[in-house]
Design a protein around this motif. Sequence first.
Motif, PDB file in Angstrom:
ATOM      1  N   VAL A   9       1.001  -1.345  -0.204  1.00 57.83           N
ATOM      2  CA  VAL A   9       0.196  -0.224  -0.175  1.00 57.83           C
ATOM      3  C   VAL A   9       0.585   1.202  -0.379  1.00 57.83           C
ATOM      4  CG1 VAL A   9      -1.908   1.235   1.563  1.00 57.83           C
ATOM      5  CG2 VAL A   9      -1.577  -1.112   1.447  1.00 57.83           C
ATOM      6  N   GLU A  10       0.608   2.463  -0.229  1.00 56.31           N
ATOM      7  CA  GLU A  10       1.581   3.282  -0.539  1.00 56.31           C
ATOM      8  C   GLU A  10       0.681   4.805  -0.823  1.00 56.31           C
ATOM      9  OE1 GLU A  10       4.895   2.993  -3.791  1.00 56.31           O
ATOM     10  OE2 GLU A  10       4.055   4.964  -4.393  1.00 56.31           O
ATOM     11  N   THR A  11       1.452   5.565  -0.158  1.00 52.95           N
ATOM     12  CA  THR A  11       0.452   7.598  -0.526  1.00 52.95           C
ATOM     13  C   THR A  11       1.512   8.296  -0.752  1.00 52.95           C
ATOM     14  OG1 THR A  11      -1.480   8.822  -0.137  1.00 52.95           O
ATOM     15  CG2 THR A  11      -0.449   7.627   1.704  1.00 52.95           C
ATOM     16  N   HIS A  12       0.959   8.960  -0.811  1.00 51.88           N
ATOM     17  CA  HIS A  12       1.868  10.636  -0.930  1.00 51.88           C
ATOM     18  C   HIS A  12       1.254  11.045   0.213  1.00 51.88           C
ATOM     19  CE1 HIS A  12       3.323   9.885  -5.365  1.00 51.88           C
ATOM     20  NE2 HIS A  12       4.285  10.667  -5.184  1.00 51.88           N
ATOM     21  N   VAL A  13       2.021  11.517   1.445  1.00 51.65           N
ATOM     22  CA  VAL A  13       1.341  12.380   2.112  1.00 51.65           C
ATOM     23  C   VAL A  13       1.647  13.814   2.817  1.00 51.65           C
ATOM     24  CG1 VAL A  13       1.428  12.674   5.200  1.00 51.65           C
ATOM     25  CG2 VAL A  13       2.048  10.979   3.789  1.00 51.65           C
ATOM     26  N   CYS A  14       1.022  14.749   2.385  1.00 53.60           N
ATOM     27  CA  CYS A  14       1.816  16.169   1.810  1.00 53.60           C
ATOM     28  C   CYS A  14       1.748  16.665   4.034  1.00 53.60           C
ATOM     29  CB  CYS A  14       0.094  16.603   2.262  1.00 53.60           C
ATOM     30  SG  CYS A  14      -0.780  16.267  -0.291  1.00 53.60           S
ATOM     31  N   PRO A  15       2.265  17.696   3.015  1.00 54.10           N
ATOM     32  CA  PRO A  15       3.226  18.230   4.373  1.00 54.10           C
ATOM     33  C   PRO A  15       1.743  18.798   5.526  1.00 54.10           C
ATOM     34  CG  PRO A  15       3.810  19.527   2.333  1.00 54.10           C
ATOM     35  CD  PRO A  15       2.845  18.740   1.861  1.00 54.10           C
ATOM     36  N   THR A  16       0.604  19.377   4.956  1.00 54.13           N
ATOM     37  CA  THR A  16      -0.611  19.727   5.717  1.00 54.13           C
ATOM     38  C   THR A  16      -1.631  18.529   6.411  1.00 54.13           C
ATOM     39  OG1 THR A  16      -1.978  18.902   3.699  1.00 54.13           O
ATOM     40  CG2 THR A  16      -1.413  21.354   4.330  1.00 54.13           C
ATOM     41  N   GLU A  17      -0.500  17.256   6.182  1.00 49.71           N
ATOM     42  CA  GLU A  17      -1.419  15.720   6.941  1.00 49.71           C
ATOM     43  C   GLU A  17      -0.214  14.976   7.801  1.00 49.71           C
ATOM     44  OE1 GLU A  17      -3.527  12.987   3.407  1.00 49.71           O
ATOM     45  OE2 GLU A  17      -1.396  13.613   2.624  1.00 49.71           O
ATOM     46  N   ASP A  18      -1.147  14.577   8.385  1.00 48.41           N
ATOM     47  CA  ASP A  18      -0.371  13.521  10.128  1.00 48.41           C
ATOM     48  C   ASP A  18      -0.805  12.526   9.824  1.00 48.41           C
ATOM     49  OD1 ASP A  18      -0.676  12.310  11.906  1.00 48.41           O
ATOM     50  OD2 ASP A  18      -2.122  13.478  13.414  1.00 48.41           O
ATOM     51  N   LEU A  19       0.935  11.945   9.748  1.00 49.47           N
ATOM     52  CA  LEU A  19       1.668  10.810   9.595  1.00 49.47           C
ATOM     53  C   LEU A  19       0.571   9.561   9.886  1.00 49.47           C
ATOM     54  CD1 LEU A  19       3.438   9.665   7.473  1.00 49.47           C
ATOM     55  CD2 LEU A  19       5.302   9.516   9.194  1.00 49.47           C
ATOM     56  N   GLU A  20       0.039  10.036  11.226  1.00 47.18           N
ATOM     57  CA  GLU A  20      -0.132   8.955  11.783  1.00 47.18           C
ATOM     58  C   GLU A  20      -1.867   8.659  11.665  1.00 47.18           C
ATOM     59  OE1 GLU A  20       1.371   6.543  13.739  1.00 47.18           O
ATOM     60  OE2 GLU A  20       3.153   8.077  13.274  1.00 47.18           O
ATOM     61  N   LYS A  21      -2.639   9.457  11.221  1.00 49.93           N
ATOM     62  CA  LYS A  21      -4.071   9.547  10.161  1.00 49.93           C
ATOM     63  C   LYS A  21      -3.849   8.957   9.131  1.00 49.93           C
ATOM     64  CE  LYS A  21      -5.772  12.846  12.879  1.00 49.93           C
ATOM     65  NZ  LYS A  21      -6.553  14.510  13.037  1.00 49.93           N
ATOM     66  N   VAL A  22      -2.390   9.518   8.519  1.00 46.09           N
ATOM     67  CA  VAL A  22      -2.787   8.335   7.063  1.00 46.09           C
ATOM     68  C   VAL A  22      -2.656   6.759   7.551  1.00 46.09           C
ATOM     69  CG1 VAL A  22      -1.426   8.573   4.742  1.00 46.09           C
ATOM     70  CG2 VAL A  22      -2.050  10.909   6.167  1.00 46.09           C
ATOM     71  N   LYS A  23      -1.347   6.797   8.252  1.00 45.10           N
ATOM     72  CA  LYS A  23      -1.187   5.225   8.633  1.00 45.10           C
ATOM     73  C   LYS A  23      -2.657   4.255   9.052  1.00 45.10           C
ATOM     74  CE  LYS A  23       3.423   5.355  10.320  1.00 45.10           C
ATOM     75  NZ  LYS A  23       4.941   5.101  10.830  1.00 45.10           N
ATOM     76  N   THR A  24      -3.206   5.561   9.924  1.00 46.82           N
ATOM     77  CA  THR A  24      -4.540   4.609  10.094  1.00 46.82           C
ATOM     78  C   THR A  24      -5.441   4.462   8.946  1.00 46.82           C
ATOM     79  OG1 THR A  24      -4.010   6.011  12.941  1.00 46.82           O
ATOM     80  CG2 THR A  24      -6.781   5.195  11.706  1.00 46.82           C
ATOM     81  N   ALA A  25      -5.787   5.054   7.820  1.00 48.55           N
ATOM     82  CA  ALA A  25      -6.710   5.481   7.176  1.00 48.55           C
ATOM     83  C   ALA A  25      -5.599   4.220   6.473  1.00 48.55           C
ATOM     84  CB  ALA A  25      -6.060   6.148   6.092  1.00 48.55           C
ATOM     85  N   MET A  26      -4.537   3.680   5.794  1.00 50.16           N
ATOM     86  CA  MET A  26      -3.612   1.888   5.219  1.00 50.16           C
ATOM     87  C   MET A  26      -4.291   1.439   5.934  1.00 50.16           C
ATOM     88  SD  MET A  26      -0.006   4.976   3.804  1.00 50.16           S
ATOM     89  CE  MET A  26      -0.019   3.279   3.213  1.00 50.16           C
ATOM     90  N   LEU A  27      -4.386   1.706   7.829  1.00 50.17           N
ATOM     91  CA  LEU A  27      -4.353  -0.031   8.212  1.00 50.17           C
ATOM     92  C   LEU A  27      -5.965  -0.099   8.188  1.00 50.17           C
ATOM     93  CD1 LEU A  27      -2.284   1.137  11.269  1.00 50.17           C
ATOM     94  CD2 LEU A  27      -1.447  -0.589   9.187  1.00 50.17           C
ATOM     95  N   ASN A  28      -6.771   1.082   7.718  1.00 51.34           N
ATOM     96  CA  ASN A  28      -8.385   0.554   7.905  1.00 51.34           C
ATOM     97  C   ASN A  28      -8.782  -0.631   7.024  1.00 51.34           C
ATOM     98  OD1 ASN A  28      -8.640   2.198   9.890  1.00 51.34           O
ATOM     99  ND2 ASN A  28      -9.635   4.115   9.334  1.00 51.34           N
ATOM    100  N   LEU A  29      -7.380  -0.085   5.489  1.00 49.62           N
ATOM    101  CA  LEU A  29      -8.309  -1.218   4.737  1.00 49.62           C
ATOM    102  C   LEU A  29      -7.276  -2.680   4.871  1.00 49.62           C
ATOM    103  CD1 LEU A  29      -8.089   1.554   1.919  1.00 49.62           C
ATOM    104  CD2 LEU A  29      -9.993   0.822   3.183  1.00 49.62           C
ATOM    105  N   ILE A  30      -5.790  -2.566   5.214  1.00 48.49           N
ATOM    106  CA  ILE A  30      -4.963  -3.264   4.903  1.00 48.49           C
ATOM    107  C   ILE A  30      -4.338  -3.655   6.463  1.00 48.49           C
ATOM    108  CG2 ILE A  30      -3.495  -5.068   4.001  1.00 48.49           C
ATOM    109  CD1 ILE A  30      -5.663  -4.127   2.361  1.00 48.49           C
TER     110      ILE A  30
END
Length: 137
Positions: A9-30
């Motif tokens: 699973v891969e995504t770009h994390v924008c400077p305005t995003e919280d890295l931990e929240k993006v990880k949570t989004a990915m883990l919610n799927l996989i």
Amino acid sequence: MELFEEVEVETHVCPTEDLEKVKTAMLNLIPGLEFEVFEKEEYTILTGKTTSRKALQRLYELFRGQAILDTARSFLEDGYFGEEIILRVNKQAAYAGSVNFNEESPLGPITIIIRTKDPQGLMKWLAPRTRDGIPVE
């Protein structure tokens, strides 16, 4: 026979995003992803990989729970290339715990790459064809 060898699973994390929240989004799927972070000048690339046999169970449940088997099947078929199936999903929806195939988002999509020796078998299991919303295969 294993349905898949690896899920990445891969995504770009924008400077305005919280890295931990993006990880949570990915883990919610996989679930069960092991993450790596790659820093670029203007953004960060976050990748996660797993070989867990349960990695796709959450997508399996979400496709059924949201009653989107036919839609999921068409996106799986569109993203099928050899021994890889590539799906792109909305990051905000993933954070909320659901699947949305609308990639149009200023934050960019989450890309899911499923590596499999049996793409047809995997698609049949993950998102079988339906008739009147009921799986027929």
